[in-house]
Motif scaffolding. Structure first.
Motif, short mmCIF file in Angstrom:
data_model
loop_
_atom_site.label_atom_id
_atom_site.label_comp_id
_atom_site.label_asym_id
_atom_site.label_seq_id
_atom_site.Cartn_x
_atom_site.Cartn_y
_atom_site.Cartn_z
N PRO A 242 -27.73 82.88 37.03
CA PRO A 242 -27.07 83.94 38.20
C PRO A 242 -27.40 82.63 39.64
CG PRO A 242 -29.71 84.57 38.72
CD PRO A 242 -29.14 83.34 37.57
N ALA A 243 -26.52 83.39 40.61
CA ALA A 243 -26.00 83.02 41.78
C ALA A 243 -26.92 82.59 42.84
CB ALA A 243 -24.36 83.37 42.83
N ASP A 244 -27.94 83.76 42.65
CA ASP A 244 -29.16 83.67 43.70
C ASP A 244 -30.34 82.87 43.22
OD1 ASP A 244 -30.57 87.27 43.43
OD2 ASP A 244 -29.29 85.62 41.52
N ALA A 245 -30.13 82.32 42.50
CA ALA A 245 -31.45 81.49 41.66
C ALA A 245 -32.37 80.31 42.29
CB ALA A 245 -30.75 81.16 39.92
N PRO A 246 -33.10 80.70 42.51
CA PRO A 246 -34.05 79.45 43.71
C PRO A 246 -33.62 78.43 43.21
CG PRO A 246 -35.62 80.63 41.71
CD PRO A 246 -34.61 81.02 42.09
N PRO A 247 -34.48 77.29 43.27
CA PRO A 247 -34.97 75.93 43.41
C PRO A 247 -36.54 75.92 42.17
CG PRO A 247 -35.02 75.92 46.09
CD PRO A 247 -34.83 77.52 45.46
N MET A 248 -35.61 74.45 41.35
CA MET A 248 -36.52 74.94 40.36
C MET A 248 -37.24 73.35 40.15
SD MET A 248 -35.99 76.21 36.55
CE MET A 248 -34.87 74.92 35.90
N PHE A 249 -38.53 73.39 39.97
CA PHE A 249 -39.42 72.07 39.08
C PHE A 249 -40.06 72.25 38.24
CE2 PHE A 249 -42.01 68.75 40.38
CZ PHE A 249 -43.44 68.84 38.94
N VAL A 250 -39.83 71.68 37.14
CA VAL A 250 -39.89 72.15 36.19
C VAL A 250 -41.23 70.21 35.26
CG1 VAL A 250 -39.06 71.49 33.06
CG2 VAL A 250 -37.42 73.20 35.08
N ALA A 264 -33.09 69.68 26.78
CA ALA A 264 -32.61 69.54 28.42
C ALA A 264 -31.39 71.04 29.77
CB ALA A 264 -32.60 68.44 29.59
N GLY A 265 -31.70 71.77 28.42
CA GLY A 265 -30.64 72.92 28.51
C GLY A 265 -31.10 73.33 29.52
N LEU A 266 -32.35 73.78 29.80
CA LEU A 266 -32.78 74.72 31.04
C LEU A 266 -32.49 73.44 32.19
CD1 LEU A 266 -34.40 76.65 32.87
CD2 LEU A 266 -36.52 75.96 32.26
N TYR A 267 -32.89 72.61 32.43
CA TYR A 267 -32.81 70.78 33.73
C TYR A 267 -30.81 71.35 33.76
CZ TYR A 267 -31.76 67.14 35.92
OH TYR A 267 -31.59 66.50 36.74
N GLU A 268 -30.12 71.59 32.62
CA GLU A 268 -28.90 71.22 32.45
C GLU A 268 -28.19 72.52 32.97
OE1 GLU A 268 -28.37 68.20 29.34
OE2 GLU A 268 -27.95 69.82 28.81
N SER A 269 -28.51 73.58 32.65
CA SER A 269 -27.64 74.99 33.28
C SER A 269 -28.61 75.29 35.02
CB SER A 269 -29.20 76.02 32.59
OG SER A 269 -28.46 75.64 31.16
N ALA A 272 -25.43 72.55 36.53
CA ALA A 272 -24.58 73.34 36.33
C ALA A 272 -23.94 73.73 36.75
CB ALA A 272 -24.38 73.40 34.51
N ALA A 273 -25.29 75.13 37.55
CA ALA A 273 -25.02 76.60 38.09
C ALA A 273 -24.39 75.73 39.47
CB ALA A 273 -25.52 77.70 38.60
N GLY A 274 -24.91 74.25 39.66
CA GLY A 274 -25.36 73.81 41.70
C GLY A 274 -26.49 74.32 42.47
N LYS A 275 -27.59 74.41 41.53
CA LYS A 275 -28.97 74.85 42.24
C LYS A 275 -30.06 73.74 42.07
CE LYS A 275 -27.05 78.78 42.42
NZ LYS A 275 -27.45 79.48 44.07
N PRO A 276 -30.47 73.76 43.03
CA PRO A 276 -31.83 72.83 43.39
C PRO A 276 -32.66 72.47 41.91
CG PRO A 276 -31.47 73.59 45.48
CD PRO A 276 -30.63 75.02 44.32
#
Length: 635
Positions: A242-250, A264-269, A272-276
């Motif tokens: 979503p547009a308001d997705a927060p930064p993510m550490f995996v 690495a689908g989660l990382y790539e998603s 691609a959304a321009g999220k940190p």
């Protein structure tokens, strides 16, 4: 809440029971479902968990059928819990003076059959608290399992036998996601009490807890949306971001038998959304390594996570913290002797004054309530005359953060008489109804910066709001149905004004704030051992007015500076001549400052046009009243 448009998450491992097995099996090249058996499970008595707090999520999303109380077991001397039907959080707070202001909800894993409370919960929370981060271990609701150990092992075996490496994830149970959302909502609502910045509340989870964390981030908004997330050995399949997705550490091990082959689908998603996003893929570690599997590089993930939080300025860097300590301001002087003498004389005169019922349509009274200890309630004397749903709520912090809830009694009675339920911190210690003892003015030099230590906290303002709204919904309460739950304000005098600002910035129920003779010190320190920084002003979400006493008011520089800095919400400042720090609190009916307060509340909480004309428009009341110097912007 956002609609769920894509199944999320994973069935995951049984955390503690499965984790040692899956780790050993994966390192030996054997899938977990082919391993010889489980580590032995031993039923244990429920451990004592101090400070556990119930969540209200079951009122929103019902859980699975209740089959009895929750049960605890031990595997390899570490506890896990199962058959959880009531969600809770357990706080792990930093030592006083070592808080960064950040907070993390910690969600253990266990395939939604059990929760690895020690290795993926309490141990992680302790490490976070040691790093100055408030941690809250989430015990979320689970699928029911057989009550006996043999039955538990049977269903665990069936679930593990059904797992296939790289399989598509199954959806997270809605009740587990609701529990995660409730945890974030509760932490933000009590942010002032726990010294937390409500805009730095994140969530991490392990295995099934990672699934829960990810689902909360993808399907929440507003007060339930985490500011950052950390799914640890969770699913890696693609998601709709979503547009308001927060930064993510995996963090994940490449030899994880469940998710190590998902790509690495989660990382790539996220990318691609321009999220940190930052991802760490370790060579070895298997599934369920907790804080790190011995003799593998997974032991480094926690330190990398802390570094990532610093990168995003969620916690300060060690260098900045050291610099802050070296540049700490010198203590400020306490209450000047001449001001102290004036306060003592005013207090003696004030104590001799009778309680005025106020000038409004509803003559007011004050009282202590057994159901709300350490507070004084001001309300219309005849509640039957109050129209349904018309009362506004005002939580008030006292001057000096004192625990005398009658210290501003004339001011508060005046506000209550205009149709408000006003609740002040403390008990009745001055004026009519006070015990027979001399009223003391605080001594200088008793607390930080030369100011007396605070006898009350901003958390008491939150308690006041909670109580008022609960009474409004309790059928046998005299206040039942009388309150407009959207008409909530905070106010305070001097140090109590700082308490009000803390709550105004953190509690989403607060619509406006009235700050008397107060302001935040530029060096970021507070009064009475309370710390509050100028960043608080950036988190205000409703209009605010400062009522000051002119240049002779010791809070005048701070209050004017606050007004100059506020840009995100409408703001006003009114100076009553050069009356000083005491304002008009000790004047009959609270004097001109009380009138300004109830007019502002009428405008902001009730939409009253007469109230509005006091503050805006050509020839507004404050604009033409030569007793006041008035400025405003953003209206």
């Amino acid at each position: 809440m956002r609609n769920w448009n894509k199944p999320m998450g994973v069935i995951g491992a049984l955390a503690l029971a499965l984790c040692p097995l899956s780790q050993a099996a994966s390192q030996a090249g054997t899938p977990p479902q082919m391993a010889a058996g489980f580590p032995p499970l031993v039923e244990i008595a429920p451990p004592t968990v101090t400070g556990e707090i119930l969540l209200d999520s079951d009122q929103r999303v019902p859980g699975p059928p209740v089959g009895g109380p929750e049960q605890w077991a031990s595997v390899m001397n570490a506890p896990l819990v199962r058959n959880v039907t009531t969600a809770t959080i357990t706080p792990f707070l930093p030592e006083p003076g070592h808080s960064t202001g950040a907070a993390v909800i910690v969600a253990p894993g266990g395939a939604f059959y059990a929760l690895a409370m020690e290795t993926e919960g309490w141990a992680v929370a302790r490490r976070l608290a040691e790093n100055g981060i408030a941690a809250f271990v989430l015990k979320y609701r689970l699928e029911p399992t057989p009550r006996d150990i043999a039955g538990l092992e049977r269903v665990m075996g069936e679930r593990i036998g059904a797992m296939r490496p790289g399989a598509s994830p199954a959806p997270a149970p809605a009740y587990a996601v609701a529990d995660g959302q409730a945890a974030i909502r509760l932490v933000r609502s009590r942010a002032a009490e726990w010294g937390i910045d409500p805009q730095r509340v994140g969530m991490i989870g392990f295995s099934a807890g990672a699934m829960t964390t990810l689902s909360v981030a993808l399907h929440s908004d507003g007060v339930e949306l985490p500011d950052f997330i950390g799914p640890i050995y969770g699913p890696m399949t693609s998601v709709d971001v979503p547009a308001d997705a927060p930064p993510m550490f995996v963090a994940l091990a490449s030899d994880d038998p469940l998710f190590g082959h998902q790509g690495a689908g989660l990382y790539e998603s996220w990318l691609a959304a321009g999220k940190p996003v930052e991802a760490h893929l370790y060579e070895r570690g298997g599934h369920g390594f907790g804080l790190g599997a011995p003799e593998t590089t997974t032991t480094q993930w926690f330190d990398s996570f802390i570094s990532w939080l610093r990168l995003h300025q969620i916690v300060p860097s060690a260098l900045n913290s050291l610099a802050d300590e070296r540049s700490a301001p010198a203590p400020r002087p306490g209450i000047p002797p001449e001001i102290r003498a004036q306060m003592e004389a005013e207090m003696a005169r004030y104590n001799a004054m009778a309680d005025d019922p106020g000038t409004g349509s509803f003559p007011a009274t004050k009282a202590e309530m057994s159901s709300l200890p350490n507070h004084v309630v001001y309300q219309p004397r005849d509640l039957t005359s109050v129209p349904e749903g018309s009362l506004g709520v005002v939580a008030f912090g006292n001057g000096g953060c004192m625990d005398d809830g009658a210290n501003a009694r004339l001011h508060l009675l005046e506000i209550a008489s205009h149709g408000y339920l006003v609740i002040a911190n403390g008990t009745i210690q001055s004026g009519p109804g006070a015990p027979e003892r001399q009223r003391q003015v605080p001594q200088a030099g008793q607390g930080a910066g030369g100011f007396p230590p605070a006898a009350t906290t901003s958390a008491q303002l939150v308690e006041a709001i909670d109580w008022a709204l609960n009474e409004n919904s309790r059928p046998d309460s005299p206040l039942f149905g009388k309150i407009n739950p959207r008409a909530v304000a905070v106010s305070g005098w001097s140090c109590g004004g700082l308490q009000a600002l803390q709550v105004a910035a953190s509690d989403p129920r607060v619509a406006t704030a009235v700050i008397h003779n107060s302001g935040i010190f530029p060096d970021g320190s507070g009064m009475g051992s309370m710390d509050i920084g100028k960043a608080t002003l950036e988190r205000l979400h409703g209009p605010v007015i400062y009522v000051l006493g002119g240049p002779s008011d010791i809070a005048y520089p701070q209050g004017m500076d606050d007004f100059a800095r506020i840009s995100s919400v409408p703001a006003a400042v009114a100076n009553l001549g050069d009356i000083g720090h005491g304002g008009s609190f000790y004047q009959p009916n609270g004097g001109p400052a009380a009138r300004i307060a109830w007019q502002w509340l009428d405008w902001q909480l009730k939409g009253d046009l007469d109230g509005q004309r006091a503050f805006v428009g050509e020839g507004c009341g404050l604009c033409i009243d030569n007793r006041w110097r008035y400025e405003s912007r953003g209206f």
